[in-house]
Design a protein around this motif. Structure first.
Motif, PDB file in Angstrom:
ATOM      1  N   GLY A 161       0.810  -1.215   0.000  1.00  0.00           N
ATOM      2  CA  GLY A 161       0.000   0.000   0.000  1.00  0.00           C
ATOM      3  C   GLY A 161       0.838   1.258   0.000  1.00  0.00           C
ATOM      4  N   SER A 162       1.948   1.267   0.757  1.00  0.00           N
ATOM      5  CA  SER A 162       2.831   2.442   0.803  1.00  0.00           C
ATOM      6  C   SER A 162       3.456   2.709  -0.564  1.00  0.00           C
ATOM      7  CB  SER A 162       3.927   2.235   1.846  1.00  0.00           C
ATOM      8  OG  SER A 162       3.385   2.088   3.143  1.00  0.00           O
ATOM      9  N   ALA A 163       3.901   1.646  -1.250  1.00  0.00           N
ATOM     10  CA  ALA A 163       4.488   1.815  -2.583  1.00  0.00           C
ATOM     11  C   ALA A 163       3.457   2.367  -3.563  1.00  0.00           C
ATOM     12  CB  ALA A 163       5.028   0.475  -3.077  1.00  0.00           C
ATOM     13  N   LEU A 164       2.234   1.861  -3.488  1.00  0.00           N
ATOM     14  CA  LEU A 164       1.177   2.349  -4.377  1.00  0.00           C
ATOM     15  C   LEU A 164       0.829   3.800  -4.077  1.00  0.00           C
ATOM     16  CD1 LEU A 164      -1.190  -0.781  -4.396  1.00  0.00           C
ATOM     17  CD2 LEU A 164       0.332  -0.017  -6.233  1.00  0.00           C
ATOM     18  N   CYS A 165       0.830   4.179  -2.798  1.00  0.00           N
ATOM     19  CA  CYS A 165       0.555   5.570  -2.429  1.00  0.00           C
ATOM     20  C   CYS A 165       1.613   6.504  -3.011  1.00  0.00           C
ATOM     21  CB  CYS A 165       0.515   5.715  -0.911  1.00  0.00           C
ATOM     22  SG  CYS A 165      -0.979   5.057  -0.122  1.00  0.00           S
ATOM     23  N   GLY A 166       2.880   6.119  -2.849  1.00  0.00           N
ATOM     24  CA  GLY A 166       3.957   6.970  -3.342  1.00  0.00           C
ATOM     25  C   GLY A 166       3.946   7.120  -4.846  1.00  0.00           C
ATOM     26  N   ALA A 167       3.461   6.110  -5.572  1.00  0.00           N
ATOM     27  CA  ALA A 167       3.460   6.142  -7.032  1.00  0.00           C
ATOM     28  C   ALA A 167       2.152   6.662  -7.616  1.00  0.00           C
ATOM     29  CB  ALA A 167       3.727   4.736  -7.578  1.00  0.00           C
ATOM     30  N   ALA A 168       1.177   7.025  -6.778  1.00  0.00           N
ATOM     31  CA  ALA A 168      -0.143   7.452  -7.257  1.00  0.00           C
ATOM     32  C   ALA A 168      -0.033   8.675  -8.161  1.00  0.00           C
ATOM     33  CB  ALA A 168      -1.054   7.736  -6.075  1.00  0.00           C
ATOM     34  N   GLN A 169      -0.819   8.673  -9.238  1.00  0.00           N
ATOM     35  CA  GLN A 169      -0.817   9.778 -10.198  1.00  0.00           C
ATOM     36  C   GLN A 169      -2.118  10.565 -10.187  1.00  0.00           C
ATOM     37  OE1 GLN A 169       2.019  10.579 -11.953  1.00  0.00           O
ATOM     38  NE2 GLN A 169       2.878   8.978 -10.610  1.00  0.00           N
ATOM     39  N   SER A 170      -3.052  10.183  -9.319  1.00  0.00           N
ATOM     40  CA  SER A 170      -4.307  10.906  -9.190  1.00  0.00           C
ATOM     41  C   SER A 170      -4.837  10.735  -7.776  1.00  0.00           C
ATOM     42  CB  SER A 170      -5.346  10.390 -10.195  1.00  0.00           C
ATOM     43  OG  SER A 170      -5.751   9.069  -9.874  1.00  0.00           O
ATOM     44  N   ILE A 171      -5.765  11.605  -7.395  1.00  0.00           N
ATOM     45  CA  ILE A 171      -6.361  11.500  -6.063  1.00  0.00           C
ATOM     46  C   ILE A 171      -7.084  10.173  -5.909  1.00  0.00           C
ATOM     47  CG2 ILE A 171      -8.198  12.404  -4.598  1.00  0.00           C
ATOM     48  CD1 ILE A 171      -5.800  14.048  -4.297  1.00  0.00           C
ATOM     49  N   GLY A 172      -7.775   9.728  -6.969  1.00  0.00           N
ATOM     50  CA  GLY A 172      -8.485   8.459  -6.905  1.00  0.00           C
ATOM     51  C   GLY A 172      -7.553   7.288  -6.649  1.00  0.00           C
ATOM     52  N   GLN A 173      -6.422   7.269  -7.342  1.00  0.00           N
ATOM     53  CA  GLN A 173      -5.446   6.204  -7.118  1.00  0.00           C
ATOM     54  C   GLN A 173      -4.902   6.259  -5.689  1.00  0.00           C
ATOM     55  OE1 GLN A 173      -2.343   6.306 -10.066  1.00  0.00           O
ATOM     56  NE2 GLN A 173      -3.772   6.198 -11.794  1.00  0.00           N
ATOM     57  N   LEU A 174      -4.649   7.458  -5.198  1.00  0.00           N
ATOM     58  CA  LEU A 174      -4.098   7.602  -3.854  1.00  0.00           C
ATOM     59  C   LEU A 174      -5.104   7.132  -2.803  1.00  0.00           C
ATOM     60  CD1 LEU A 174      -1.771   8.511  -2.080  1.00  0.00           C
ATOM     61  CD2 LEU A 174      -2.695  10.842  -2.138  1.00  0.00           C
ATOM     62  N   ILE A 175      -6.372   7.434  -2.988  1.00  0.00           N
ATOM     63  CA  ILE A 175      -7.401   6.991  -2.046  1.00  0.00           C
ATOM     64  C   ILE A 175      -7.468   5.465  -2.019  1.00  0.00           C
ATOM     65  CG2 ILE A 175      -9.888   6.923  -1.623  1.00  0.00           C
ATOM     66  CD1 ILE A 175      -9.997   9.829  -2.637  1.00  0.00           C
ATOM     67  N   ALA A 176      -7.457   4.840  -3.197  1.00  0.00           N
ATOM     68  CA  ALA A 176      -7.489   3.373  -3.259  1.00  0.00           C
ATOM     69  C   ALA A 176      -6.253   2.770  -2.603  1.00  0.00           C
ATOM     70  CB  ALA A 176      -7.604   2.915  -4.709  1.00  0.00           C
ATOM     71  N   ALA A 177      -5.087   3.377  -2.847  1.00  0.00           N
ATOM     72  CA  ALA A 177      -3.852   2.872  -2.250  1.00  0.00           C
ATOM     73  C   ALA A 177      -3.850   3.058  -0.740  1.00  0.00           C
ATOM     74  CB  ALA A 177      -2.651   3.584  -2.874  1.00  0.00           C
ATOM     75  N   ARG A 178      -4.450   4.148  -0.251  1.00  0.00           N
ATOM     76  CA  ARG A 178      -4.544   4.355   1.193  1.00  0.00           C
ATOM     77  C   ARG A 178      -5.405   3.285   1.851  1.00  0.00           C
ATOM     78  NH1 ARG A 178      -1.952   6.898   5.024  1.00  0.00           N
ATOM     79  NH2 ARG A 178      -3.707   7.990   5.961  1.00  0.00           N
ATOM     80  N   ALA A 179      -6.436   2.813   1.121  1.00  0.00           N
ATOM     81  CA  ALA A 179      -7.269   1.728   1.651  1.00  0.00           C
ATOM     82  C   ALA A 179      -6.447   0.444   1.788  1.00  0.00           C
ATOM     83  CB  ALA A 179      -8.476   1.507   0.753  1.00  0.00           C
ATOM     84  N   VAL A 180      -5.625   0.149   0.769  1.00  0.00           N
ATOM     85  CA  VAL A 180      -4.759  -1.036   0.846  1.00  0.00           C
ATOM     86  C   VAL A 180      -3.783  -0.891   2.018  1.00  0.00           C
ATOM     87  CG1 VAL A 180      -2.982  -2.373  -0.359  1.00  0.00           C
ATOM     88  CG2 VAL A 180      -4.953  -1.486  -1.625  1.00  0.00           C
ATOM     89  N   GLN A 181      -3.225   0.289   2.158  1.00  0.00           N
ATOM     90  CA  GLN A 181      -2.297   0.538   3.253  1.00  0.00           C
ATOM     91  C   GLN A 181      -2.999   0.383   4.601  1.00  0.00           C
ATOM     92  OE1 GLN A 181      -0.896   4.579   3.791  1.00  0.00           O
ATOM     93  NE2 GLN A 181       1.223   3.903   3.972  1.00  0.00           N
ATOM     94  N   GLY A 182      -4.253   0.855   4.687  1.00  0.00           N
ATOM     95  CA  GLY A 182      -5.017   0.744   5.922  1.00  0.00           C
ATOM     96  C   GLY A 182      -5.310  -0.695   6.308  1.00  0.00           C
ATOM     97  N   ILE A 183      -5.549  -1.563   5.313  1.00  0.00           N
ATOM     98  CA  ILE A 183      -5.776  -2.978   5.599  1.00  0.00           C
ATOM     99  C   ILE A 183      -4.562  -3.570   6.308  1.00  0.00           C
ATOM    100  CG2 ILE A 183      -6.034  -5.252   4.526  1.00  0.00           C
ATOM    101  CD1 ILE A 183      -7.764  -3.915   2.389  1.00  0.00           C
ATOM    102  N   GLY A 184      -3.375  -3.247   5.808  1.00  0.00           N
ATOM    103  CA  GLY A 184      -2.163  -3.720   6.471  1.00  0.00           C
ATOM    104  C   GLY A 184      -1.945  -3.064   7.813  1.00  0.00           C
ATOM    105  N   ALA A 185      -2.223  -1.765   7.912  1.00  0.00           N
ATOM    106  CA  ALA A 185      -1.977  -1.032   9.155  1.00  0.00           C
ATOM    107  C   ALA A 185      -2.851  -1.530  10.290  1.00  0.00           C
ATOM    108  CB  ALA A 185      -2.213   0.464   8.935  1.00  0.00           C
ATOM    109  N   GLY A 186      -4.061  -2.020   9.978  1.00  0.00           N
ATOM    110  CA  GLY A 186      -4.900  -2.584  11.031  1.00  0.00           C
ATOM    111  C   GLY A 186      -4.206  -3.732  11.740  1.00  0.00           C
ATOM    112  N   GLY A 187      -3.455  -4.531  10.995  1.00  0.00           N
ATOM    113  CA  GLY A 187      -2.697  -5.610  11.597  1.00  0.00           C
ATOM    114  C   GLY A 187      -1.453  -5.122  12.315  1.00  0.00           C
ATOM    115  N   LEU A 188      -0.823  -4.090  11.759  1.00  0.00           N
ATOM    116  CA  LEU A 188       0.377  -3.554  12.391  1.00  0.00           C
ATOM    117  C   LEU A 188       0.077  -3.031  13.793  1.00  0.00           C
ATOM    118  CD1 LEU A 188       1.540  -3.841   9.518  1.00  0.00           C
ATOM    119  CD2 LEU A 188       2.568  -1.595   9.787  1.00  0.00           C
ATOM    120  N   MET A 189      -1.075  -2.401  13.954  1.00  0.00           N
ATOM    121  CA  MET A 189      -1.418  -1.815  15.244  1.00  0.00           C
ATOM    122  C   MET A 189      -1.883  -2.853  16.259  1.00  0.00           C
ATOM    123  SD  MET A 189      -0.936   1.366  15.711  1.00  0.00           S
ATOM    124  CE  MET A 189      -2.035   1.568  17.110  1.00  0.00           C
ATOM    125  N   SER A 190      -2.483  -3.948  15.788  1.00  0.00           N
ATOM    126  CA  SER A 190      -3.111  -4.888  16.713  1.00  0.00           C
ATOM    127  C   SER A 190      -2.332  -6.202  16.825  1.00  0.00           C
ATOM    128  CB  SER A 190      -4.543  -5.178  16.268  1.00  0.00           C
ATOM    129  OG  SER A 190      -4.576  -5.614  14.910  1.00  0.00           O
TER     130      SER A 190
END
Length: 494
Positions: A88-117
């Protein structure tokens, strides 16, 4: 594991928590550069989704992560969450539009839920046989709280002095190091029993995700994008209530529920979850509205306002270290829970006396006191829940406490936002007009806004006072837990 491997594993866990917490907060300070770069014309309207996508995905995955730990083992789930976060972090950094960045943030959030818990589950299982190590959960909780305080400041620095993409790219080398060390070093207990992936309660996980997502959307949109009485908000609220009802029914009837209701028979879990939720609500009030006060009432720049949260972070860290040492000497988690709640109550009462000309040094002292109170709660409350949880439900119990904090934070944000709007009686007809007021009207408007904000802090004091009462309900001692074979579980202390 050898002692060296355990120390490396503990360090890996702390770095993982830092990554998750910073990415939850760091983007809020970089939204303007992101919008300016990707969509200067219409991107400002999509900022709420940029912030919400991460938290929604993270909260929706929390119940499932806990059950996965108990079924598959914490190490597998931990590595999977880290890998998802890196992607998700790699996709966020490479995003070329707000829509892509929002989708990548969701992927990153899926992983982050596990990182925190899941990371807190790993920390619990890094203890040796028969060992009670309060440092793990304590430092993990403190780093999480401190990261919440310093995240916006770091985000502002990176956005001002480097490309906003480095906010995400910086996760890649750290994440890969965590992934490699975790795979090589961690050797954790295998889950008990013979559960398989086919026994997972996927319908229950889906209902939990639906409930948390709709509830968070209500709190994010209510009174902002849509009026509280609008069809959109009312419809989402009805869907959230229906999803909650179906989820509870599913947990009663499912063979392998993801949130066994039997856990609530244990006083430490029942009251621990409640205290964590109330603390989450109060914490959002202390952090968010102090930032608003500084920028609106005192004219402090957004990049500098974050520095006023540093005393809070320092207080959390300092008292967390001291609490861990005292816990190792036999001090009970119940004592820290009651004491931390009481200190936080006093801190919020002091914040409720803020005026338009209050000394900023006094504000710093108040935030230090807030940090001291929350610092006693964050780590020791996790320790309390982990020690009281049955060995085969350690993962579910640990992720649940994070889940209830997330829900409490969302409800607290909605409650406080509504209070501010309803209590504001200044010129302009509402808080949205503050930016356009000038002269005497602006002075009167700021005074009215600060008065309404003081009521919010007073409500925060009330929430923490309830935590004191709930802390008094915690048992003063509990019997030693044993496994079905009669041996003490490795991951659960007494």
């Amino acid at each position: 594991m050898t002692e060296t491997q355990r120390k490396i594993g503990f360090l890996v866990c702390l770095v993982t928590i830092v990554l998750a917490v910073l990415d939850m907060q760091i983007v809020s300070a970089a939204t303007v550069p992101i919008v300016r770069d990707l969509d200067p014309g219409h991107g400002i309207d999509k900022i709420p989704w940029l912030i919400s996508a991460f938290s929604l995905a993270s909260a929706a995955m929390l119940p499932l992560y806990g059950k996965l730990c108990d079924v598959l083992g914490a190490k597998r789930v931990f590595l999977g969450a880290v890998g998802t976060f890196i992607l998700g972090s790699a996709l966020c950094g490479a995003a070329q539009s707000i829509g892509q960045l929002i989708a990548a943030r969701a992927v990153q959030g899926i992983g982050a839920g596990g990182l925190m818990s899941v990371t807190m589950v790993v920390i619990a299982q890094l203890r040796g046989p028969g060992e009670k190590d309060a440092k793990g959960a304590g430092m993990g909780g403190i780093i999480a709280g401190g990261g919440m305080a310093v995240g916006p400041w770091i985000g502002g620095l990176l956005a001002d002095h480097a490309s906003w993409r480095w906010i995400f790219y910086i996760n890649l080398p750290l994440g890969l190091a965590v992934l490699a060390l975790g795979a090589l070093v961690l050797k954790l207990p295998r889950p008990t029993g013979h559960r398989g992936i086919h026994r997972l309660d996927f319908p229950g996980a889906g209902l939990a995700a639906a409930f948390s997502t709709t509830l968070l959307l209500v709190t994010e949109w209510g009174g902002k994008q849509y009026a509280w009485s609008s069809p959109q908000i009312v419809g989402l609220a009805v869907l959230s209530a229906a999803a909650l009802g179906l989820f509870l029914w599913r947990q009663v009837t499912a063979a392998e529920p993801i949130l066994p209701l039997s856990m609530f028979r244990v006083p430490e879990l029942r009251w621990g979850f409640a205290i964590q939720g109330l603390m989450g609500a109060a914490m959002v009030g202390s952090m968010y509205y102090v930032m608003v006060y500084l920028q609106v009432a005192r004219g402090v720049a957004s990049s500098s306002a974050g520095l006023y949260l540093l005393p809070m972070a320092f207080g959390m860290t300092a008292v967390g270290i001291v609490s861990a040492k005292l816990a190792e000497r036999g001090w009970a988690e119940r004592t820290f829970t009651i004491g931390g709640s009481a200190v936080a109550t006093v801190a919020f009462l002091l914040l409720s006396a803020l005026g338009t000309h209050t000394s900023l040094w006094l504000l710093r002292a108040d935030m230090l006191l807030v940090g001291l109170g929350f610092g006693m709660l964050l780590g020791q409350l996790i320790q309390l829940v982990q020690e009281a949880a049955p060995a085969h439900q350690l993962g579910v119990a640990t992720t649940s406490i994070r889940f209830f904090q997330t829900l409490g934070t969302a409800l607290g944000a909605a409650l406080f936002g509504t209070l501010i709007t309803r209590l504001y009686d200044g010129p302009g007809g509402g808080t949205d007009a503050l930016a356009s007021l000038t002269g005497a009207e602006r002075v009167a408007g700021i005074s009215a806004y600060v008065s309404a904000m003081d009521t919010v802090f007073l409500c925060g004091a009330g929430l923490m006072a309830v935590c004191v009462l709930l802390g008094l309900l915690l048992p003063k001692s509990r019997p030693e837990q044993v496994t079905s074979e009669g041996a003490r579980p490795v991951a659960v202390g007494t």
